[in-house]
Design an enzyme around this catalytic site. Structure first.
Site, mmCIF file in Angstrom:
data_model
loop_
_atom_site.group_PDB
_atom_site.id
_atom_site.type_symbol
_atom_site.label_atom_id
_atom_site.label_comp_id
_atom_site.label_asym_id
_atom_site.label_seq_id
_atom_site.Cartn_x
_atom_site.Cartn_y
_atom_site.Cartn_z
ATOM 1 N N ASP A 66 -27.235 -39.469 21.705
ATOM 2 C CA ASP A 66 -28.060 -39.936 20.603
ATOM 3 C C ASP A 66 -27.910 -38.879 19.347
ATOM 4 O OD1 ASP A 66 -29.925 -42.245 21.379
ATOM 5 O OD2 ASP A 66 -29.718 -40.685 23.119
ATOM 6 N N GLY B 282 -30.974 -47.630 21.254
ATOM 7 C CA GLY B 282 -29.877 -47.461 21.624
ATOM 8 C C GLY B 282 -29.165 -46.624 20.123
HETATM 9 O O1 MRU Z 1 -34.444 -44.332 23.654
HETATM 10 P P1 MRU Z 1 -33.259 -45.384 23.525
HETATM 11 O O2 MRU Z 1 -33.219 -46.476 24.309
HETATM 12 O O3 MRU Z 1 -33.019 -45.800 22.200
HETATM 13 O O4 MRU Z 1 -32.347 -44.176 23.810
HETATM 14 C C1 MRU Z 1 -30.820 -44.345 23.432
HETATM 15 C C2 MRU Z 1 -30.226 -44.463 24.893
HETATM 16 O O5 MRU Z 1 -30.161 -45.507 25.344
HETATM 17 C C3 MRU Z 1 -29.244 -43.335 25.359
HETATM 18 O O6 MRU Z 1 -29.860 -42.237 25.234
HETATM 19 C C4 MRU Z 1 -27.997 -43.602 25.278
HETATM 20 O O7 MRU Z 1 -27.499 -42.962 26.451
HETATM 21 C C5 MRU Z 1 -27.421 -43.088 24.269
HETATM 22 S S1 MRU Z 1 -27.688 -44.116 22.738
HETATM 23 C C6 MRU Z 1 -25.916 -44.988 22.910
#
Ligand code: MRU
Length: 362
Positions: free
Chosen positions: A237, A52
């Site tokens: 992200d 995240g």
């Molecule tokens: O691959 P991850 O789990 O690190 O991805 C990030 C996310 O959980 C999502 O893309 C999310 O919607 C945005 S990050 C808060």
């Protein structure tokens, strides 16, 4: 947020260690991991023990403070630069990670002595984590205003408190609305291949007592067309300067179908997710992950053991892009801690009081 009545952050520093919730074990087991040097912390980011955007940003800041702590007097600068590279190479897409590393590096090189640099690194890492939690709480307050009593909300992946230091981005408005007395119902996309929606978002919502259902990724269009969803809120992200938004793979489809059906599509993100040096979505680096995440699935077997099983024939190959880009024209508004902005008005968001350090990119 609380887990069985105890308040937790997703990631924090304790002495020279970094501690974090092991997200690879949820929802089946709740465990804290302790990482005693920057290489271990970087590896935890790479393997998604912490994941995240905001959470990996905070973890990266703390890892950078570990780098400063470990760096020998004789090769201080070289060690800092090599450590920064190690952390930046863990995951390419989330802007928060680069923002955090650059901010701590700037604090280190701005100090007069190595002792001051170590102190400055630790302070900056703490400021970044605190600012993330504070802005996410503010996102909750801003976003709650968009949620009517009785709203049915679709979200994708996990942009809850586990994806940040606390509160979350997409889920923070939901938490704030519910605490403010509104009732809501959340549709949580399962979010293959790693199933962050089914495994993490549903666990968070359960913990907050918020009514929800997990839906298969390909079911969202069904509910959007039947107008059984009132609004969509997702995280991000990285947001490019033109308002294009990178988020977990599958987001783009939801945005297009939401627009087709006249349903508002909001992106919630702290200002640290905005990359002013990135002109548009095509310039955002997209992580390609291991094909085994697609070829297998993990779950609890009937003996209570977490197991990974293969779901395809042994010779099958898979492609696994982890993120996609939603063009700005599909985004109704970007919810930040300082307000909700049309994607074309991002300059207002980046004058946010929530920035702790530098704005520059990797
Ligand atoms: O691959 P991850 O789990 O690190 O991805 C990030 C996310 O959980 C999502 O893309 C999310 O919607 C945005 S990050 C808060």
């Amino acid at each position: 947020m609380r887990v069985q009545g105890i308040p937790y952050r997703t990631v924090w520093a304790e002495g020279d260690s970094v501690k974090m919730i092991n997200q690879t074990l949820l929802p089946h087991r709740f465990e804290i991991v302790e990482l005693s040097n920057h290489r271990q912390t970087a590896e935890a980011i790479r393997t998604m023990i912490v994941r995240g955007a905001g959470a990996i940003g905070a973890a990266a800041g703390y890892a950078m403070a570990q780098v400063a702590n470990e760096a020998p007097e004789t090769s201080f600068r070289e060690y800092i630069e090599a450590g920064a590279r190690t952390i930046q190479e863990t995951r390419p897409t989330a802007q928060n990670l680069f923002y955090a590393v650059n901010s701590v590096v700037e604090a280190i090189f701005g100090a007069a002595t190595t002792a001051d640099a170590r102190k400055a690194a630790k302070e900056m890492a703490g400021i970044i984590a605190d600012a993330d939690a504070a802005e996410c709480q503010a996102i909750g307050e801003q976003g709650a205003a968009l949620i009517k009593d009785g709203a049915r909300i679709l979200t994708h992946c996990n942009a809850g408190w586990l994806a940040f230091v606390d509160w979350g981005s997409a889920l923070a408005p939901i938490y704030a609305a519910v605490r403010g007395g509104k009732s809501v119902f959340v549709y949580a996309d399962e979010t293959r291949p790693r199933c962050q929606g089914a495994m993490l978002t549903a666990w968070e919502l359960q913990g907050e007592g918020i009514p929800h259902a997990i839906i298969a990724d390909n079911a969202a269009g069904f509910y959007l067309r039947r107008k059984e969803i009132d609004l969509v809120i997702v995280g991000s992200d990285r947001i490019a300067a033109n308002g294009d938004v990178a988020n977990k793979i599958g987001t783009y489809e939801k945005a297009v179908v939401a627009k087709e059906n006249g349903i508002p599509f909001y992106v919630a993100a702290p200002a640290t997710t905005i990359d002013t040096a990135c002109p548009d979505g095509d310039s955002i680096p997209i992580e390609e992950r291991d094909e085994n995440e697609v070829l297998t699935i993990t779950g609890l077997n009937s003996s209570g053991v977490v197991e990974r099983v293969r779901i395809s024939h042994p010779a099958a190959r898979a492609y696994n892009p982890a993120f996609d880009v939603t063009p700005a024209r599909y985004v109704t508004g970007i919810i930040t801690g300082s307000g909700t902005y049309a994607p074309g008005r991002l300059a207002d968001a980046i004058s946010s009081p929530f920035f702790a350090g530098t704005l520059q990119r990797s």
